[in-house]
Design an enzyme around this catalytic site. Structure first.
Site, short mmCIF file in Angstrom:
data_model
loop_
_atom_site.label_atom_id
_atom_site.label_comp_id
_atom_site.label_asym_id
_atom_site.label_seq_id
_atom_site.Cartn_x
_atom_site.Cartn_y
_atom_site.Cartn_z
N ASN A 257 22.72 66.69 97.90
CA ASN A 257 22.43 67.58 96.76
C ASN A 257 22.31 69.01 97.27
O ASN A 257 21.29 69.38 97.85
CB ASN A 257 21.14 67.11 96.07
CG ASN A 257 20.77 67.96 94.87
OD1 ASN A 257 21.31 69.06 94.68
ND2 ASN A 257 19.85 67.48 94.06
N HIS B 250 26.99 68.08 88.65
CA HIS B 250 26.05 68.38 89.73
C HIS B 250 25.80 67.09 90.49
O HIS B 250 25.62 66.02 89.90
CB HIS B 250 24.74 68.92 89.14
CG HIS B 250 23.63 68.99 90.14
ND1 HIS B 250 23.80 69.58 91.38
CD2 HIS B 250 22.36 68.53 90.11
CE1 HIS B 250 22.66 69.49 92.05
NE2 HIS B 250 21.78 68.85 91.31
N CYS C 112 19.42 73.87 90.32
CA CYS C 112 20.64 73.06 90.40
C CYS C 112 21.59 73.32 89.23
O CYS C 112 22.75 72.90 89.27
CB CYS C 112 20.30 71.58 90.49
SG CYS C 112 19.25 71.20 91.90
#
Ligand code: UT7
Length: 314
Positions: free
Chosen positions: A271, A241, A112
């Protein structure tokens, strides 16, 4: 004269299939209320038959169109992904071929945090004069490594791609980047595959990851501001993020940044790992909130753990 790595084009792409929290209620022991309250996610996009390269290609075309740069002018492609289409070749080289570019291309893996790692890498090549135009992409098909019976992860992860075209500029661009990794946290968040012939699925100690994410990202935001001798008042937009709205709110609170200065796409994107920051950036640019001259703070953390920040004058 110092060269800056400036973002001159952004693009993104989402697969068309929408999976809502209500859809997940039908197959998992969960509720829309729980997912919304605990994560901020309402729906996410999931691929049907598209590859990571397919998503990357569309996002890249959009970024190149905004930048008014033809594929022949790209000097380097860096593709951040956790979900490459093959063990080899790099998905970036497949993207290079399909775009009609003829430059070096490689994948970068920092889960990520992949986009901030890729952007920081691109920054070095621009500042040292190696390349003029670099395409930086985050593209993920996380749905392929999700255990769809695990309610703690199946509700979070999603698919999509975002891209930026970075170009050498004498006046403005990336001001600062900072990267960290701590490999001792493997068991907190990893894919449980057994060797390279087994794809495996994501395993996460959610609550532990949550606390570490809040601490590391809050510390990093403070350090980034300190390194640049800035206060959070000078940040126009934080583009974080998109993992959990409660993580984003906690980090913003620590640096006294109002949520009205945060680009939030969790509710509709979920996500998307390395794709989440460039996806959110492209949303903010195209809806007119992010304007030339704005000071942007990107931050992300992912498995490893790896985490990092990039501060950009847009
Ligand atoms: O992008 C990479 C980095 N990843 C992240 O940053 C993710 C970080 N972690 C998180 O976002 C959160 O930890 C989660 C959303 C994954 C979980 O939220 P939480 O508030 O930390 O919940 P928890 O894991 O402490 O679990 C609380 C309860 C548990 O039940 P008991 O033991 O209290 O009875 C879980 O079993 O919630 C339960 N639970 C659920 N309930 C309904 C876990 N997932 C679900 C679910 N629906 N989907």
């Amino acid at each position: 004269m110092k060269r800056f790595a400036r973002i001159i084009g952004t693009g993104s792409y989402l697969p068309s299939k929408i999976v809502t929290n209500l859809d997940l209620e039908k197959t998992l022991d969960t509720t829309d209320e729980w997912i919304t309250a605990r994560t901020g996610i309402k729906e996410r996009r999931i691929v049907t038959d598209e590859s990571t390269c397919d998503l990357a290609l569309e996002a890249s075309k959009n970024a190149l169109e905004m930048a008014e740069i033809s594929p022949s002018k790209i000097d380097l492609i860096i593709l951040a992904t956790t979900t490459p289409d093959k063990i080899f070749p790099a998905t970036a080289t497949m993207l290079q071929d399909r775009l009609g570019a003829s430059c070096p291309a490689f994948d970068l893996q920092a889960v990520c945090a992949g986009f901030v790692f890729a952007l920081s890498t691109a920054q070095q090549y621009i500042e040292n004069g190696s390349f003029k135009n670099i395409l930086v992409v985050g593209s993920e098909t996380m749905s392929k490594i999700v255990d769809w019976n695990d309610r703690s992860t199946a509700i979070l992860f999603a698919d999509g791609a975002g891209a930026v075209l970075i170009s050498s500029d004498n006046a403005t661009g990336i001001k600062h980047s900072k990267l960290y990794s701590d490999g001792s946290f493997l068991s907190s968040l990893h894919v449980n595959n057994n060797g390279i012939n087994d794809l495996g699925t994501i395993e996460m100690l959610g609550n532990e990851v949550f606390k570490i994410a809040v601490n590391r990202l809050s510390d990093l935001a403070e350090e980034t501001l300190k390194d640049c001798n800035m206060t959070s008042d000078e940040i126009t937009w934080m583009v974080p993020h998109q993992a959990n709205i409660r993580i984003i709110k906690a980090v913003a609170k620590r640096i006294n940044l109002p949520m009205s200065k945060v680009i939030q796409t969790l509710d509709t994107h979920g996500n998307t790992s390395a794709a989440s920051i460039p996806l959110a950036l492209d949303v903010g640019v195209r809806d007119g909130r992010i304007k030339k001259g704005d000071m942007l703070l990107f931050e992300g953390i992912g498995g490893g753990f790896s985490w990092g920040s990039v501060l950009v004058e847009y």
